[in-house]
Design a protein around this motif. Structure first.
Motif, PDB file in Angstrom:
ATOM      1  N   GLY A 181       0.896  -1.183  -0.192  1.00  0.00           N
ATOM      2  CA  GLY A 181      -0.144  -0.154  -0.183  1.00  0.00           C
ATOM      3  C   GLY A 181       0.743   1.284  -0.034  1.00  0.00           C
ATOM      4  N   VAL A 182       0.363   2.189  -0.763  1.00  0.00           N
ATOM      5  CA  VAL A 182       1.060   3.616  -0.657  1.00  0.00           C
ATOM      6  C   VAL A 182      -0.003   4.622  -0.477  1.00  0.00           C
ATOM      7  CG1 VAL A 182       2.779   5.146  -1.845  1.00  0.00           C
ATOM      8  CG2 VAL A 182       2.643   2.720  -2.318  1.00  0.00           C
ATOM      9  N   GLY A 183       0.524   5.318   0.461  1.00  0.00           N
ATOM     10  CA  GLY A 183      -0.542   6.822   0.868  1.00  0.00           C
ATOM     11  C   GLY A 183       0.389   8.054   0.488  1.00  0.00           C
ATOM     12  N   VAL A 184      -0.346   9.200   0.667  1.00  0.00           N
ATOM     13  CA  VAL A 184       0.290  10.423   0.267  1.00  0.00           C
ATOM     14  C   VAL A 184       0.022  11.503   1.488  1.00  0.00           C
ATOM     15  CG1 VAL A 184      -1.459  11.311  -1.344  1.00  0.00           C
ATOM     16  CG2 VAL A 184       0.828  12.357  -1.445  1.00  0.00           C
ATOM     17  N   ILE A 185       0.777  12.123   1.906  1.00  0.00           N
ATOM     18  CA  ILE A 185       0.598  13.098   2.850  1.00  0.00           C
ATOM     19  C   ILE A 185       1.156  14.599   2.495  1.00  0.00           C
ATOM     20  CG2 ILE A 185       2.338  12.331   4.632  1.00  0.00           C
ATOM     21  CD1 ILE A 185       0.792  13.112   6.936  1.00  0.00           C
ATOM     22  N   GLY A 186       0.762  15.544   2.733  1.00  0.00           N
ATOM     23  CA  GLY A 186       1.237  16.948   2.496  1.00  0.00           C
ATOM     24  C   GLY A 186       1.018  18.057   3.373  1.00  0.00           C
ATOM     25  N   PHE A 187       1.775  18.865   3.339  1.00  0.00           N
ATOM     26  CA  PHE A 187       1.843  19.845   4.474  1.00  0.00           C
ATOM     27  C   PHE A 187       1.678  21.275   3.706  1.00  0.00           C
ATOM     28  CE2 PHE A 187       4.039  16.383   6.425  1.00  0.00           C
ATOM     29  CZ  PHE A 187       3.079  15.957   7.556  1.00  0.00           C
ATOM     30  N   CYS A 188       0.958  22.375   4.151  1.00  0.00           N
ATOM     31  CA  CYS A 188       0.875  23.558   3.322  1.00  0.00           C
ATOM     32  C   CYS A 188       0.996  23.269   2.011  1.00  0.00           C
ATOM     33  CB  CYS A 188       2.289  24.361   3.835  1.00  0.00           C
ATOM     34  SG  CYS A 188       2.392  26.016   3.164  1.00  0.00           S
ATOM     35  N   MET A 189       1.784  23.839   1.096  1.00  0.00           N
ATOM     36  CA  MET A 189       1.881  23.470  -0.305  1.00  0.00           C
ATOM     37  C   MET A 189       1.703  22.171  -0.553  1.00  0.00           C
ATOM     38  SD  MET A 189       4.918  24.261  -3.077  1.00  0.00           S
ATOM     39  CE  MET A 189       5.986  22.747  -2.441  1.00  0.00           C
ATOM     40  N   GLY A 190       2.380  21.459   0.204  1.00  0.00           N
ATOM     41  CA  GLY A 190       2.226  19.916   0.129  1.00  0.00           C
ATOM     42  C   GLY A 190       0.886  19.385   0.100  1.00  0.00           C
ATOM     43  N   GLY A 191       0.037  20.028   1.052  1.00  0.00           N
ATOM     44  CA  GLY A 191      -1.316  19.854   1.125  1.00  0.00           C
ATOM     45  C   GLY A 191      -2.173  19.712   0.133  1.00  0.00           C
ATOM     46  N   ALA A 192      -1.869  20.753  -0.745  1.00  0.00           N
ATOM     47  CA  ALA A 192      -2.599  21.235  -1.832  1.00  0.00           C
ATOM     48  C   ALA A 192      -2.197  20.112  -2.991  1.00  0.00           C
ATOM     49  CB  ALA A 192      -2.231  22.285  -2.572  1.00  0.00           C
ATOM     50  N   PHE A 193      -0.805  19.561  -2.940  1.00  0.00           N
ATOM     51  CA  PHE A 193      -0.548  18.595  -4.176  1.00  0.00           C
ATOM     52  C   PHE A 193      -1.074  17.022  -3.511  1.00  0.00           C
ATOM     53  CE2 PHE A 193       3.096  21.217  -5.438  1.00  0.00           C
ATOM     54  CZ  PHE A 193       3.052  20.694  -6.851  1.00  0.00           C
ATOM     55  N   ALA A 194      -1.282  16.894  -2.205  1.00  0.00           N
ATOM     56  CA  ALA A 194      -1.706  15.691  -1.601  1.00  0.00           C
ATOM     57  C   ALA A 194      -3.394  15.773  -2.073  1.00  0.00           C
ATOM     58  CB  ALA A 194      -1.432  15.598  -0.229  1.00  0.00           C
ATOM     59  N   LEU A 195      -3.889  16.637  -1.843  1.00  0.00           N
ATOM     60  CA  LEU A 195      -5.384  16.748  -2.225  1.00  0.00           C
ATOM     61  C   LEU A 195      -5.626  16.454  -3.831  1.00  0.00           C
ATOM     62  CD1 LEU A 195      -7.760  19.690  -1.317  1.00  0.00           C
ATOM     63  CD2 LEU A 195      -8.211  18.588  -3.246  1.00  0.00           C
ATOM     64  N   LEU A 196      -4.860  16.852  -4.710  1.00  0.00           N
ATOM     65  CA  LEU A 196      -5.002  16.501  -5.992  1.00  0.00           C
ATOM     66  C   LEU A 196      -4.151  15.028  -6.435  1.00  0.00           C
ATOM     67  CD1 LEU A 196      -4.081  19.937  -7.808  1.00  0.00           C
ATOM     68  CD2 LEU A 196      -6.310  18.758  -7.371  1.00  0.00           C
ATOM     69  N   ALA A 197      -3.190  14.824  -5.783  1.00  0.00           N
ATOM     70  CA  ALA A 197      -2.742  13.460  -6.099  1.00  0.00           C
ATOM     71  C   ALA A 197      -3.578  12.366  -5.563  1.00  0.00           C
ATOM     72  CB  ALA A 197      -1.301  13.409  -5.172  1.00  0.00           C
ATOM     73  N   ALA A 198      -4.456  12.656  -4.588  1.00  0.00           N
ATOM     74  CA  ALA A 198      -5.302  11.438  -4.222  1.00  0.00           C
ATOM     75  C   ALA A 198      -6.353  11.376  -5.538  1.00  0.00           C
ATOM     76  CB  ALA A 198      -6.226  12.197  -2.963  1.00  0.00           C
ATOM     77  N   THR A 199      -6.718  12.232  -6.209  1.00  0.00           N
ATOM     78  CA  THR A 199      -7.524  11.984  -7.439  1.00  0.00           C
ATOM     79  C   THR A 199      -7.131  11.319  -8.666  1.00  0.00           C
ATOM     80  OG1 THR A 199      -6.996  14.212  -8.683  1.00  0.00           O
ATOM     81  CG2 THR A 199      -8.699  14.385  -6.551  1.00  0.00           C
ATOM     82  N   ARG A 200      -5.893  11.018  -8.663  1.00  0.00           N
ATOM     83  CA  ARG A 200      -5.372  10.482  -9.725  1.00  0.00           C
ATOM     84  C   ARG A 200      -5.392   9.046  -9.673  1.00  0.00           C
ATOM     85  NH1 ARG A 200      -0.736  14.202 -12.123  1.00  0.00           N
ATOM     86  NH2 ARG A 200      -1.664  16.234 -12.184  1.00  0.00           N
ATOM     87  N   GLY A 201      -5.563   8.297  -8.871  1.00  0.00           N
ATOM     88  CA  GLY A 201      -5.844   6.790  -8.947  1.00  0.00           C
ATOM     89  C   GLY A 201      -4.663   6.125  -8.305  1.00  0.00           C
ATOM     90  N   ASP A 202      -3.265   6.948  -8.015  1.00  0.00           N
ATOM     91  CA  ASP A 202      -2.189   6.358  -7.689  1.00  0.00           C
ATOM     92  C   ASP A 202      -1.925   6.045  -6.243  1.00  0.00           C
ATOM     93  OD1 ASP A 202      -1.223   6.413 -10.354  1.00  0.00           O
ATOM     94  OD2 ASP A 202      -0.678   8.547  -9.651  1.00  0.00           O
ATOM     95  N   TYR A 203      -2.737   6.305  -5.471  1.00  0.00           N
ATOM     96  CA  TYR A 203      -2.733   6.171  -3.777  1.00  0.00           C
ATOM     97  C   TYR A 203      -3.632   5.566  -3.064  1.00  0.00           C
ATOM     98  CZ  TYR A 203       1.351   9.466  -4.392  1.00  0.00           C
ATOM     99  OH  TYR A 203       2.288  10.042  -4.901  1.00  0.00           O
ATOM    100  N   ASP A 204      -3.440   4.655  -2.116  1.00  0.00           N
ATOM    101  CA  ASP A 204      -4.582   4.096  -1.348  1.00  0.00           C
ATOM    102  C   ASP A 204      -5.475   5.107  -0.350  1.00  0.00           C
ATOM    103  OD1 ASP A 204      -4.309   1.168  -1.987  1.00  0.00           O
ATOM    104  OD2 ASP A 204      -2.178   2.054  -1.600  1.00  0.00           O
ATOM    105  N   VAL A 205      -4.780   6.030   0.081  1.00  0.00           N
ATOM    106  CA  VAL A 205      -5.391   6.855   1.126  1.00  0.00           C
ATOM    107  C   VAL A 205      -4.528   8.237   1.006  1.00  0.00           C
ATOM    108  CG1 VAL A 205      -3.962   6.033   2.856  1.00  0.00           C
ATOM    109  CG2 VAL A 205      -6.145   7.047   3.356  1.00  0.00           C
ATOM    110  N   ALA A 206      -5.070   9.355   1.463  1.00  0.00           N
ATOM    111  CA  ALA A 206      -4.226  10.789   1.434  1.00  0.00           C
ATOM    112  C   ALA A 206      -4.799  11.384   2.745  1.00  0.00           C
ATOM    113  CB  ALA A 206      -4.654  11.371   0.278  1.00  0.00           C
ATOM    114  N   SER A 207      -3.622  12.287   3.217  1.00  0.00           N
ATOM    115  CA  SER A 207      -3.674  13.178   4.234  1.00  0.00           C
ATOM    116  C   SER A 207      -3.346  14.578   3.643  1.00  0.00           C
ATOM    117  CB  SER A 207      -2.814  12.655   5.509  1.00  0.00           C
ATOM    118  OG  SER A 207      -2.835  13.758   6.438  1.00  0.00           O
ATOM    119  N   VAL A 208      -4.550  15.508   3.890  1.00  0.00           N
ATOM    120  CA  VAL A 208      -4.204  16.969   3.427  1.00  0.00           C
ATOM    121  C   VAL A 208      -4.184  17.580   4.562  1.00  0.00           C
ATOM    122  CG1 VAL A 208      -5.425  18.573   2.124  1.00  0.00           C
ATOM    123  CG2 VAL A 208      -5.513  16.350   1.018  1.00  0.00           C
TER     124      VAL A 208
END
Length: 238
Positions: free
Chosen positions: A106-133
């Motif tokens: 399993g692979v997740g994505v988590i982002g902070f500040c600017m990274g949070g915005a990237f994580a929010l959009l990365a979550a929509t691309r079908g590459d991750y199981d779960v995301a933290s924005v």
């Protein structure tokens, strides 16, 4: 033993920081997207913290080819357009960590500040199981979240840069039936998950006025929610 941090080169144009938990694994993997200031000590601490929680974490340096001053403009343009080097770097980091033999798959994505915005959009691309924005700015069209994986999101009510963001994001996830846990902490501001003020010290007085800075109580609760949500959505720890 404590988790270890490693500085690695993923491609000739991409460096990264990797957090490896104590023990022999395997562990669930997480791609970590840094703040707009880059990989400062506060961001390395977040990688180490994720490793201490039992995640194999990789934070790609989106500013590898020139530092923040030279790369910040192109990175934000990539964020807005959905394409560009920053997205290729995130994909390279995801592929790199996913190919290791010490992950659970399993692979997740988590982002902070600017990274949070990237994580929010990365979550929509079908590459991750779960995301933290975490206090990431919202896209202009929130209907993009229709294709999102499950998301746990945290904001601070005192964050003047993201007024009503939590409520708007929660409504979008509800509209599209996305599994989500969105919370706004009344006493927290921007960057509340950091242990101390980040960025150039000369900016700290202005940042405090803008509602930016650590909040240990909110951070502790947010981390509890993040780990519980990850456990429930594809990143269960052994």
């Amino acid at each position: 033993m404590a988790p270890t941090l490693q500085d690695v080169t993923i491609t000739p144009t991409l460096r990264a920081v990797v957090g490896v938990p104590d023990g022999s694994g395997p562990w669930p993997a997480v791609v970590v997207v840094h703040e707009a200031f880059g990989i400062l000590p506060e961001m390395r601490e977040q990688v180490e913290h994720l490793a201490s929680l039992g995640y194999l974490a990789v934070m790609p340096d989106l500013f590898t080819e020139g530092g923040m001053r030279k790369c910040i403009g192109a990175t934000f343009r990539a964020l807005r357009s959905g394409e560009g080097k920053a997205w290729r770097d995130l994909e390279a980091a995801r592929a790199w960590i996913g190919e290791r033999d010490d992950t659970t798959g399993g692979v997740g994505v988590i982002g902070f500040c600017m990274g949070g915005a990237f994580a929010l959009l990365a979550a929509t691309r079908g590459d991750y199981d779960v995301a933290s924005v975490n206090y990431g700015m919202l896209p202009a069209d929130l209907d993009v979240v229709e294709t999102s994986c499950p998301v746990v999101a945290s904001f601070g009510a005192k964050d003047r840069t993201l007024k009503d963001a939590a409520a708007r994001l929660e409504a979008a996830y509800e509209k599209h039936g996305v599994a989500a846990d969105v919370r706004e902490y009344p006493d927290a501001g921007h960057a509340f998950l950091n242990s101390r003020m980040t960025g150039p010290s000369i900016l700290h007085p202005l940042m405090r006025v803008a509602g930016i800075g650590p909040n240990p109580a909110a951070a502790a609760d947010a981390w509890q929610r993040i780990t519980a949500f990850f456990d429930a959505h594809g990143l269960a720890r052994g």
